[in-house]
Design a protein around this motif. Structure first.
Motif, PDB file in Angstrom:
ATOM      1  N   ALA A  96     -44.750 -65.424  -3.439  1.00  0.00           N
ATOM      2  CA  ALA A  96     -43.605 -65.565  -2.547  1.00  0.00           C
ATOM      3  C   ALA A  96     -42.432 -66.069  -3.364  1.00  0.00           C
ATOM      4  O   ALA A  96     -42.566 -67.011  -4.153  1.00  0.00           O
ATOM      5  CB  ALA A  96     -43.926 -66.547  -1.421  1.00  0.00           C
ATOM      6  N   GLY A  97     -41.288 -65.431  -3.189  1.00  0.00           N
ATOM      7  CA  GLY A  97     -40.131 -65.849  -3.966  1.00  0.00           C
ATOM      8  C   GLY A  97     -38.913 -65.024  -3.631  1.00  0.00           C
ATOM      9  O   GLY A  97     -39.000 -63.989  -2.960  1.00  0.00           O
ATOM     10  N   ASP A  98     -37.779 -65.476  -4.126  1.00  0.00           N
ATOM     11  CA  ASP A  98     -36.492 -64.873  -3.837  1.00  0.00           C
ATOM     12  C   ASP A  98     -35.937 -64.248  -5.104  1.00  0.00           C
ATOM     13  O   ASP A  98     -36.021 -64.849  -6.189  1.00  0.00           O
ATOM     14  CB  ASP A  98     -35.537 -65.957  -3.320  1.00  0.00           C
ATOM     15  N   ALA A  99     -35.346 -63.076  -4.973  1.00  0.00           N
ATOM     16  CA  ALA A  99     -34.754 -62.409  -6.125  1.00  0.00           C
ATOM     17  C   ALA A  99     -33.646 -63.231  -6.760  1.00  0.00           C
ATOM     18  O   ALA A  99     -33.360 -63.091  -7.957  1.00  0.00           O
ATOM     19  CB  ALA A  99     -34.200 -61.046  -5.711  1.00  0.00           C
ATOM     20  N   HIS A 100     -33.024 -64.112  -5.965  1.00  0.00           N
ATOM     21  CA  HIS A 100     -31.936 -64.939  -6.474  1.00  0.00           C
ATOM     22  C   HIS A 100     -32.429 -66.171  -7.224  1.00  0.00           C
ATOM     23  O   HIS A 100     -31.631 -66.866  -7.868  1.00  0.00           O
ATOM     24  CB  HIS A 100     -31.041 -65.389  -5.313  1.00  0.00           C
ATOM     25  N   ALA A 101     -33.715 -66.474  -7.136  1.00  0.00           N
ATOM     26  CA  ALA A 101     -34.304 -67.637  -7.815  1.00  0.00           C
ATOM     27  C   ALA A 101     -35.767 -67.302  -8.097  1.00  0.00           C
ATOM     28  O   ALA A 101     -36.673 -67.777  -7.412  1.00  0.00           O
ATOM     29  CB  ALA A 101     -34.180 -68.899  -6.964  1.00  0.00           C
ATOM     30  N   LEU A 121     -29.482 -57.342  -0.986  1.00  0.00           N
ATOM     31  CA  LEU A 121     -29.341 -58.703  -1.493  1.00  0.00           C
ATOM     32  C   LEU A 121     -27.996 -59.320  -1.133  1.00  0.00           C
ATOM     33  O   LEU A 121     -26.966 -58.659  -1.128  1.00  0.00           O
ATOM     34  CB  LEU A 121     -29.512 -58.714  -3.016  1.00  0.00           C
ATOM     35  N   ALA A 122     -28.025 -60.638  -0.914  1.00  0.00           N
ATOM     36  CA  ALA A 122     -26.784 -61.353  -0.622  1.00  0.00           C
ATOM     37  C   ALA A 122     -25.904 -61.464  -1.861  1.00  0.00           C
ATOM     38  O   ALA A 122     -24.672 -61.442  -1.756  1.00  0.00           O
ATOM     39  CB  ALA A 122     -27.109 -62.748  -0.084  1.00  0.00           C
ATOM     40  N   GLN A 126     -26.204 -62.554  -8.942  1.00  0.00           N
ATOM     41  CA  GLN A 126     -27.119 -63.667  -9.175  1.00  0.00           C
ATOM     42  C   GLN A 126     -28.537 -63.165  -9.434  1.00  0.00           C
ATOM     43  O   GLN A 126     -29.257 -63.705 -10.294  1.00  0.00           O
ATOM     44  CB  GLN A 126     -27.113 -64.623  -7.979  1.00  0.00           C
ATOM     45  N   ALA A 127     -28.948 -62.142  -8.708  1.00  0.00           N
ATOM     46  CA  ALA A 127     -30.276 -61.575  -8.931  1.00  0.00           C
ATOM     47  C   ALA A 127     -30.397 -61.000 -10.341  1.00  0.00           C
ATOM     48  O   ALA A 127     -31.433 -61.148 -11.002  1.00  0.00           O
ATOM     49  CB  ALA A 127     -30.566 -60.504  -7.891  1.00  0.00           C
ATOM     50  N   LEU A 128     -29.337 -60.369 -10.821  1.00  0.00           N
ATOM     51  CA  LEU A 128     -29.372 -59.834 -12.179  1.00  0.00           C
ATOM     52  C   LEU A 128     -29.338 -60.952 -13.219  1.00  0.00           C
ATOM     53  O   LEU A 128     -29.951 -60.832 -14.282  1.00  0.00           O
ATOM     54  CB  LEU A 128     -28.217 -58.861 -12.396  1.00  0.00           C
ATOM     55  N   ALA A 129     -28.637 -62.036 -12.915  1.00  0.00           N
ATOM     56  CA  ALA A 129     -28.670 -63.192 -13.820  1.00  0.00           C
ATOM     57  C   ALA A 129     -30.091 -63.737 -13.933  1.00  0.00           C
ATOM     58  O   ALA A 129     -30.532 -64.142 -15.022  1.00  0.00           O
ATOM     59  CB  ALA A 129     -27.715 -64.273 -13.328  1.00  0.00           C
ATOM     60  N   GLU A 130     -30.817 -63.724 -12.823  1.00  0.00           N
ATOM     61  CA  GLU A 130     -32.209 -64.160 -12.843  1.00  0.00           C
ATOM     62  C   GLU A 130     -33.076 -63.206 -13.661  1.00  0.00           C
ATOM     63  O   GLU A 130     -33.947 -63.632 -14.433  1.00  0.00           O
ATOM     64  CB  GLU A 130     -32.742 -64.286 -11.414  1.00  0.00           C
ATOM     65  N   LEU A 131     -32.852 -61.920 -13.505  1.00  0.00           N
ATOM     66  CA  LEU A 131     -33.602 -60.961 -14.314  1.00  0.00           C
ATOM     67  C   LEU A 131     -33.288 -61.139 -15.798  1.00  0.00           C
ATOM     68  O   LEU A 131     -34.186 -61.056 -16.643  1.00  0.00           O
ATOM     69  CB  LEU A 131     -33.282 -59.534 -13.870  1.00  0.00           C
ATOM     70  N   ARG A 132     -32.029 -61.392 -16.100  1.00  0.00           N
ATOM     71  CA  ARG A 132     -31.644 -61.633 -17.497  1.00  0.00           C
ATOM     72  C   ARG A 132     -32.373 -62.869 -18.033  1.00  0.00           C
ATOM     73  O   ARG A 132     -32.749 -62.926 -19.210  1.00  0.00           O
ATOM     74  CB  ARG A 132     -30.125 -61.829 -17.566  1.00  0.00           C
ATOM     75  N   ARG A 184     -22.841 -50.960 -13.923  1.00  0.00           N
ATOM     76  CA  ARG A 184     -21.817 -51.982 -14.174  1.00  0.00           C
ATOM     77  C   ARG A 184     -22.389 -53.389 -14.012  1.00  0.00           C
ATOM     78  O   ARG A 184     -22.097 -54.292 -14.806  1.00  0.00           O
ATOM     79  CB  ARG A 184     -20.634 -51.769 -13.231  1.00  0.00           C
ATOM     80  N   LEU A 185     -23.210 -53.579 -12.975  1.00  0.00           N
ATOM     81  CA  LEU A 185     -23.811 -54.890 -12.750  1.00  0.00           C
ATOM     82  C   LEU A 185     -24.753 -55.275 -13.889  1.00  0.00           C
ATOM     83  O   LEU A 185     -24.797 -56.444 -14.309  1.00  0.00           O
ATOM     84  CB  LEU A 185     -24.549 -54.898 -11.413  1.00  0.00           C
ATOM     85  N   LEU A 186     -25.513 -54.310 -14.381  1.00  0.00           N
ATOM     86  CA  LEU A 186     -26.370 -54.581 -15.544  1.00  0.00           C
ATOM     87  C   LEU A 186     -25.525 -54.997 -16.742  1.00  0.00           C
ATOM     88  O   LEU A 186     -25.852 -55.957 -17.455  1.00  0.00           O
ATOM     89  CB  LEU A 186     -27.197 -53.343 -15.893  1.00  0.00           C
TER      90      LEU A 186
END
Length: 263
Positions: A96-101, A121-122, A126-132, A184-186
């Motif tokens: 269980a978890g959030d893409a933003h964290a 996603l909201a 931020q989700a891409l920052a988490e993936l990074r 662009r987001l990537l």
């Protein structure tokens, strides 16, 4: 929550996700997305927004017994269903978890994917920052989403078809134009762009389109909200049902690579 207590809404959403994945268009782009991830035996793979676990077994097969697959979803019903579906796969873990964290450590993942997730996603950035954060240097991230702004449905009443698309983009999908924005987001998140692809998902019969686009239920919501004229929309739906039928939407995939070294 046990499956016996799953709400009808949750059961319907699971059925919808499974049906979309099993469609011809779904199978094709999922094969392409899997190939683009370039999975290797022993890889640690993350599936963000894994839903009911539809794709986790294929990821597990690709990385083998030495690999690890982690599915993350914020919906407890989806997490439970994914855990049940992958119970026989010892190398699959569903959290269980959030893409933003994301509930993972820094630089702990070799490959990550988010399939039709970013449209909801909201905060996609931020989700891409988490993936990074969680992807190791040289690792790959694969994103896939439709661009609902490109949805077209053929009918003699072009105005209603256009109004239907406008309702989806304004009131149904949070990030309706996210498909065109993925590369662009990537790039903004610090990934190197490995590839970008766009393909048209074409529907030539009403029933296959209805399984994905849900025209009757969405149209009803639209006329109840005053976005469609009810009489015109009912006539529009009737003509679509009778055929001939044609609808299309553009689907984007973008692959990013984490720089081999930071700094």
């Amino acid at each position: 929550m046990t499956l016996s207590s799953t709400t009808p809404e949750a059961a319907d959403e699971i059925a919808y996700l499974d049906q979309a994945a099993a469609s011809d268009a779904g199978r094709q782009y999922k094969r392409n997305l899997l190939a683009a991830l370039d999975l290797r035996p022993g890889n640690a793979v993350l599936d963000v927004g894994c839903g009911p676990g539809t794709d986790l077994p294929s990821l597990a097969s690709a990385v083998g017994d030495a690999g690890t697959v982690i599915g993350v979803d914020r919906d407890p019903v989806m997490v439970e269903r994914a855990q049940q579906r992958t119970a026989a796969h010892s190398r699959v873990e569903v959290r269980a978890g959030d893409a933003h964290a994301l509930p993972l450590g820094d630089a702990s993942i070799d490959r990550a994917r988010a399939d039709r997730v970013f449209q909801h996603l909201a905060d996609p950035a931020q989700a891409l920052a988490e993936l990074r954060r969680v992807v190791r240097p040289g690792g790959l991230v694969a994103l896939a989403d439709p661009d609902w702004d490109t949805l077209v449905i053929d009918d003699t009443d072009t105005a209603t078809s256009r109004a239907y698309t406008r309702y989806i983009t304004s009131s149904v999908v949070r990030n309706a134009a996210i498909g065109r924005q993925l590369a662009r987001l990537l790039d903004d998140a610090g990934f190197e762009i490995a590839s970008v692809d766009a393909s048209v998902v074409l529907f030539r019969d009403y029933h296959s389109a209805e399984a994905i686009l849900r025209m009757p239920s969405v149209a009803q919501r639209a006329w109840q909200a005053g976005a469609l004229d009810e009489q015109a929309a009912r006539a529009w739906l009737l003509r679509l049902t009778d055929g001939p039928f044609l609808a299309a939407v553009t689907f984007f995939t973008a692959i990013g690579r984490a720089p081999a070294t930071d700094g």
